[in-house]
Design a protein around this motif. Structure first.
Motif, PDB file in Angstrom:
ATOM      1  N   VAL A   1       1.458   7.666   6.475  1.00  0.00           N
ATOM      2  CA  VAL A   1       2.386   8.740   6.105  1.00  0.00           C
ATOM      3  C   VAL A   1       2.392   8.912   4.589  1.00  0.00           C
ATOM      4  O   VAL A   1       2.405  10.037   4.076  1.00  0.00           O
ATOM      5  CB  VAL A   1       3.806   8.445   6.634  1.00  0.00           C
ATOM      6  CG1 VAL A   1       4.786   9.502   6.175  1.00  0.00           C
ATOM      7  CG2 VAL A   1       3.799   8.330   8.142  1.00  0.00           C
ATOM      8  N   ALA A   2       2.346   7.798   3.853  1.00  0.00           N
ATOM      9  CA  ALA A   2       2.327   7.868   2.397  1.00  0.00           C
ATOM     10  C   ALA A   2       1.054   8.556   1.896  1.00  0.00           C
ATOM     11  O   ALA A   2       1.103   9.388   0.982  1.00  0.00           O
ATOM     12  CB  ALA A   2       2.453   6.470   1.803  1.00  0.00           C
ATOM     13  N   VAL A   3      -0.080   8.240   2.497  1.00  0.00           N
ATOM     14  CA  VAL A   3      -1.351   8.868   2.103  1.00  0.00           C
ATOM     15  C   VAL A   3      -1.332  10.359   2.444  1.00  0.00           C
ATOM     16  O   VAL A   3      -1.772  11.197   1.651  1.00  0.00           O
ATOM     17  CB  VAL A   3      -2.550   8.150   2.761  1.00  0.00           C
ATOM     18  CG1 VAL A   3      -3.831   8.929   2.573  1.00  0.00           C
ATOM     19  CG2 VAL A   3      -2.697   6.743   2.201  1.00  0.00           C
ATOM     20  N   ALA A   4      -0.805  10.704   3.606  1.00  0.00           N
ATOM     21  CA  ALA A   4      -0.693  12.114   3.981  1.00  0.00           C
ATOM     22  C   ALA A   4       0.236  12.857   3.018  1.00  0.00           C
ATOM     23  O   ALA A   4      -0.025  14.008   2.649  1.00  0.00           O
ATOM     24  CB  ALA A   4      -0.184  12.243   5.415  1.00  0.00           C
ATOM     25  N   THR A   5       1.298  12.206   2.584  1.00  0.00           N
ATOM     26  CA  THR A   5       2.218  12.805   1.624  1.00  0.00           C
ATOM     27  C   THR A   5       1.503  13.087   0.310  1.00  0.00           C
ATOM     28  O   THR A   5       1.634  14.183  -0.256  1.00  0.00           O
ATOM     29  CB  THR A   5       3.423  11.871   1.376  1.00  0.00           C
ATOM     30  OG1 THR A   5       4.094  11.673   2.620  1.00  0.00           O
ATOM     31  CG2 THR A   5       4.376  12.456   0.365  1.00  0.00           C
ATOM     32  N   LEU A   6       0.746  12.115  -0.180  1.00  0.00           N
ATOM     33  CA  LEU A   6      -0.015  12.313  -1.415  1.00  0.00           C
ATOM     34  C   LEU A   6      -1.006  13.461  -1.271  1.00  0.00           C
ATOM     35  O   LEU A   6      -1.114  14.319  -2.159  1.00  0.00           O
ATOM     36  CB  LEU A   6      -0.737  11.025  -1.804  1.00  0.00           C
ATOM     37  CG  LEU A   6      -1.632  11.089  -3.040  1.00  0.00           C
ATOM     38  CD1 LEU A   6      -0.835  11.465  -4.276  1.00  0.00           C
ATOM     39  CD2 LEU A   6      -2.351   9.764  -3.237  1.00  0.00           C
TER      40      LEU A   6
ATOM     41  N   VAL B   1      10.276  14.447   1.656  1.00  0.00           N
ATOM     42  CA  VAL B   1      10.218  14.218   3.105  1.00  0.00           C
ATOM     43  C   VAL B   1       9.285  13.051   3.418  1.00  0.00           C
ATOM     44  O   VAL B   1       9.611  12.177   4.232  1.00  0.00           O
ATOM     45  CB  VAL B   1       9.775  15.505   3.849  1.00  0.00           C
ATOM     46  CG1 VAL B   1       9.458  15.219   5.301  1.00  0.00           C
ATOM     47  CG2 VAL B   1      10.846  16.573   3.730  1.00  0.00           C
ATOM     48  N   GLY B   2       8.144  13.002   2.758  1.00  0.00           N
ATOM     49  CA  GLY B   2       7.205  11.914   2.977  1.00  0.00           C
ATOM     50  C   GLY B   2       7.778  10.568   2.574  1.00  0.00           C
ATOM     51  O   GLY B   2       7.557   9.559   3.253  1.00  0.00           O
ATOM     52  N   LEU B   3       8.533  10.539   1.477  1.00  0.00           N
ATOM     53  CA  LEU B   3       9.181   9.300   1.044  1.00  0.00           C
ATOM     54  C   LEU B   3      10.159   8.805   2.099  1.00  0.00           C
ATOM     55  O   LEU B   3      10.146   7.625   2.477  1.00  0.00           O
ATOM     56  CB  LEU B   3       9.897   9.527  -0.286  1.00  0.00           C
ATOM     57  CG  LEU B   3      10.790   8.386  -0.778  1.00  0.00           C
ATOM     58  CD1 LEU B   3       9.938   7.182  -1.167  1.00  0.00           C
ATOM     59  CD2 LEU B   3      11.647   8.843  -1.932  1.00  0.00           C
ATOM     60  N   VAL B   4      10.996   9.706   2.596  1.00  0.00           N
ATOM     61  CA  VAL B   4      11.997   9.322   3.597  1.00  0.00           C
ATOM     62  C   VAL B   4      11.319   8.839   4.879  1.00  0.00           C
ATOM     63  O   VAL B   4      11.685   7.789   5.431  1.00  0.00           O
ATOM     64  CB  VAL B   4      12.963  10.494   3.883  1.00  0.00           C
ATOM     65  CG1 VAL B   4      13.836  10.204   5.085  1.00  0.00           C
ATOM     66  CG2 VAL B   4      13.814  10.787   2.654  1.00  0.00           C
ATOM     67  N   VAL B   5      10.336   9.571   5.350  1.00  0.00           N
ATOM     68  CA  VAL B   5       9.660   9.184   6.594  1.00  0.00           C
ATOM     69  C   VAL B   5       8.935   7.843   6.426  1.00  0.00           C
ATOM     70  O   VAL B   5       8.986   6.984   7.317  1.00  0.00           O
ATOM     71  CB  VAL B   5       8.682  10.293   7.048  1.00  0.00           C
ATOM     72  CG1 VAL B   5       7.820   9.828   8.210  1.00  0.00           C
ATOM     73  CG2 VAL B   5       9.449  11.543   7.428  1.00  0.00           C
TER      74      VAL B   5
ATOM     75  N   ALA C   1       0.831  -1.209   0.000  1.00  0.00           N
ATOM     76  CA  ALA C   1       0.000   0.000   0.000  1.00  0.00           C
ATOM     77  C   ALA C   1       0.864   1.257   0.000  1.00  0.00           C
ATOM     78  O   ALA C   1       0.592   2.206  -0.749  1.00  0.00           O
ATOM     79  CB  ALA C   1      -0.934  -0.004   1.210  1.00  0.00           C
ATOM     80  N   SER C   2       1.905   1.266   0.810  1.00  0.00           N
ATOM     81  CA  SER C   2       2.796   2.428   0.861  1.00  0.00           C
ATOM     82  C   SER C   2       3.478   2.642  -0.480  1.00  0.00           C
ATOM     83  O   SER C   2       3.594   3.784  -0.956  1.00  0.00           O
ATOM     84  CB  SER C   2       3.853   2.237   1.952  1.00  0.00           C
ATOM     85  OG  SER C   2       3.253   2.106   3.212  1.00  0.00           O
TER      86      SER C   2
ATOM     87  N   ARG D   1      11.549   0.312  10.285  1.00  0.00           N
ATOM     88  CA  ARG D   1      11.354   0.084  11.720  1.00  0.00           C
ATOM     89  C   ARG D   1      10.148  -0.797  12.012  1.00  0.00           C
ATOM     90  O   ARG D   1       9.774  -0.990  13.159  1.00  0.00           O
ATOM     91  CB  ARG D   1      11.193   1.424  12.442  1.00  0.00           C
ATOM     92  CG  ARG D   1      12.463   2.233  12.444  1.00  0.00           C
ATOM     93  CD  ARG D   1      12.278   3.513  13.202  1.00  0.00           C
ATOM     94  NE  ARG D   1      13.525   4.253  13.237  1.00  0.00           N
ATOM     95  CZ  ARG D   1      13.643   5.472  13.727  1.00  0.00           C
ATOM     96  NH1 ARG D   1      12.584   6.090  14.235  1.00  0.00           N
ATOM     97  NH2 ARG D   1      14.809   6.070  13.718  1.00  0.00           N
ATOM     98  N   ARG D   2       9.510  -1.284  10.958  1.00  0.00           N
ATOM     99  CA  ARG D   2       8.363  -2.180  11.027  1.00  0.00           C
ATOM    100  C   ARG D   2       7.153  -1.522  11.686  1.00  0.00           C
ATOM    101  O   ARG D   2       6.388  -2.156  12.422  1.00  0.00           O
ATOM    102  CB  ARG D   2       8.734  -3.475  11.746  1.00  0.00           C
ATOM    103  CG  ARG D   2       9.979  -4.130  11.169  1.00  0.00           C
ATOM    104  CD  ARG D   2       9.678  -5.452  10.585  1.00  0.00           C
ATOM    105  NE  ARG D   2      10.743  -5.969   9.759  1.00  0.00           N
ATOM    106  CZ  ARG D   2      11.741  -6.727  10.182  1.00  0.00           C
ATOM    107  NH1 ARG D   2      11.841  -7.039  11.438  1.00  0.00           N
ATOM    108  NH2 ARG D   2      12.625  -7.179   9.326  1.00  0.00           N
TER     109      ARG D   2
END
Length: 122
Positions: free
Chosen positions: A97-102, A79-83, A23-24, A90-91
């Motif tokens: 975070v990916a959805v928020a980035t989009l 930044v969203g990609l890195v986070v 999904a990410s 870190r599992r």
């Protein structure tokens, strides 16, 4: 400490979630596509500002709006990609975070488009 003076073995990490990784990845690819399309259309929209009447159109404002919108979206995307990748390593769940980035990239591109329309008097 164990009876032999060594520290105890830490528990194993939980397995990575395949669904979360998938999904990410899909959402981050959609973000990259959004950035590519926004960059293309931003450049394309600036290419035809020659017919912009100076009394009702600001070429500098249009350039600033497009560059700010695409630049801000690119910065948020990186930044969203890195986070997201750090959270996945870190599992922890990365898809929120990916959805928020989009979403934030889409908002930045939209606001850049609004600024462009205002600058050209459209």
């Amino acid at each position: 400490m164990s009876q032999y003076g060594y520290p105890p073995v830490p528990p194993p990490k939980p397995p990575a979630s395949g669904g979360d990784i998938a999904a990410s990845t899909v959402v981050l690819v959609l973000t990259a596509l959004l950035l590519a399309v926004a960059g293309f259309f931003g450049l394309f929209s600036l290419a035809f500002l020659d017919s912009c009447p100076p009394e009702s159109c600001s070429v500098e404002g249009a350039v600033t709006a497009v560059m700010f919108g695409v630049g801000a979206a690119l910065a948020v995307g990186l930044v969203g990609l890195v986070v997201t990748v750090v959270r996945l390593v870190r599992r922890k769940r990365g898809w929120p975070v990916a959805v928020a980035t989009l979403a934030l990239c889409a908002i930045a591109v939209f606001l850049g488009g609004v600024g462009y329309v205002i600058a050209v008097g459209g």
